[in-house]
Design a protein around this motif. Structure first.
Motif, PDB file in Angstrom:
ATOM      1  N   HIS A 193      72.074  29.873  54.235  1.00 37.86           N
ATOM      2  CA  HIS A 193      70.868  29.689  52.773  1.00 37.86           C
ATOM      3  C   HIS A 193      71.356  31.185  52.328  1.00 37.86           C
ATOM      4  O   HIS A 193      70.710  31.684  51.547  1.00 37.86           O
ATOM      5  N   ARG A 194      72.742  31.652  52.455  1.00 37.59           N
ATOM      6  CA  ARG A 194      73.364  32.506  51.848  1.00 37.59           C
ATOM      7  C   ARG A 194      74.514  32.670  51.057  1.00 37.59           C
ATOM      8  O   ARG A 194      75.248  32.531  52.757  1.00 37.59           O
ATOM      9  N   ILE A 195      74.811  32.768  49.495  1.00 38.68           N
ATOM     10  CA  ILE A 195      75.726  32.832  49.256  1.00 38.68           C
ATOM     11  C   ILE A 195      75.968  34.342  48.491  1.00 38.68           C
ATOM     12  O   ILE A 195      75.033  34.818  48.129  1.00 38.68           O
ATOM     13  N   ASP A 196      77.176  34.252  47.902  1.00 37.95           N
ATOM     14  CA  ASP A 196      77.890  35.684  47.381  1.00 37.95           C
ATOM     15  C   ASP A 196      78.246  34.971  45.828  1.00 37.95           C
ATOM     16  O   ASP A 196      79.879  34.471  46.675  1.00 37.95           O
ATOM     17  N   LEU A 197      78.359  35.214  44.968  1.00 43.70           N
ATOM     18  CA  LEU A 197      79.097  34.611  43.652  1.00 43.70           C
ATOM     19  C   LEU A 197      80.077  36.065  43.142  1.00 43.70           C
ATOM     20  O   LEU A 197      79.206  36.988  42.832  1.00 43.70           O
TER      21      LEU A 197
END
Length: 220
Positions: A164-168
């Motif tokens: 439930h966590r990503i970095d763009l």
């Protein structure tokens, strides 16, 4: 498993030292396993331990191999190793570029004239770089993030844990700060998965539909 939608917390990062934990350093002769690390203001200068990077012998640009002043990792598990600005799978990060007639492009209509007249290579869309937990999203996983566009998992992050966590990735620190932290519904397509692959239709029809879908993705 077909593509699915999941609520994910999306943060942003760029290639600056604050986001990626690196600093400039003066590389000393190889006989000395140290380098002189300094901040952008050049003060203070610290003598730090230098470690051999895992990409020392790969084909890198000339300036990365022989320049006396390069970037070094700090505050990570690769602390002291040279930082080359590459992602975890060895590619250069990129910000998502939406198709020419997509909703995101039309919302930023002020950029369309320059994109059409002066930067024709920017007419084609491009997937952005996503940092994610590869235990849940392996390299090559594609995602559609509302407000950002299509992205592909190409990087990892020390603080990016769980599904439930990503970095763009963003081109500048300013745009990364403007994005901030958002919880959005993300479309997730893992490698080898698509709605067409899960449909029981003849192969020629499936190939034709994939071709039409590819043309659509270039424009919309």
């Amino acid at each position: 498993m077909p593509p699915y939608t999941l609520e994910i917390e999306c943060t942003a990062y760029c290639r600056c030292g604050y986001c990626c934990n690196w600093e400039w350093g003066l590389r000393l002769p190889s006989a000395f396993p140290f380098y002189l690390g300094f901040s952008p203001s050049l003060m203070p200068v610290r003598l730090r331990t230098r470690k051999k990077g895992n990409r020392e012998h790969q084909r890198l640009p000339f300036f990365c191999k022989w320049s006396p002043v390069i970037r070094f990792w700090t505050a990570t598990t690769q602390n002291g190793q040279p930082y080359y600005g590459l992602t975890s799978n060895g590619s250069f990060p990129a910000q998502a570029r939406p198709p020419l007639f997509s909703k995101l492009s039309l919302m930023n209509y002020q950029n369309l004239p320059a994109r059409l007249l002066f930067f024709p290579w920017k007419l084609l869309p491009r997937h952005g770089t996503i940092a994610a937990d590869t235990n849940y999203y392996p390299f090559g996983t594609r995602m559609f993030i509302p407000g950002y566009g299509w992205g592909e998992v190409e990087d990892r992050g020390g603080a990016i844990k769980g599904p439930h966590r990503i970095d763009l990735y963003h081109r500048s620190h300013k745009t990364a700060l403007q994005w901030g932290r958002r919880k959005v519904q993300v479309l997730v397509i893992k490698p080898g998965q698509s709605r067409l692959d899960s449909m029981n239709i003849p192969r020629p029809v499936k190939s034709a539909l994939k071709g039409l879908n590819w043309i659509r993705s270039l424009l919309f």
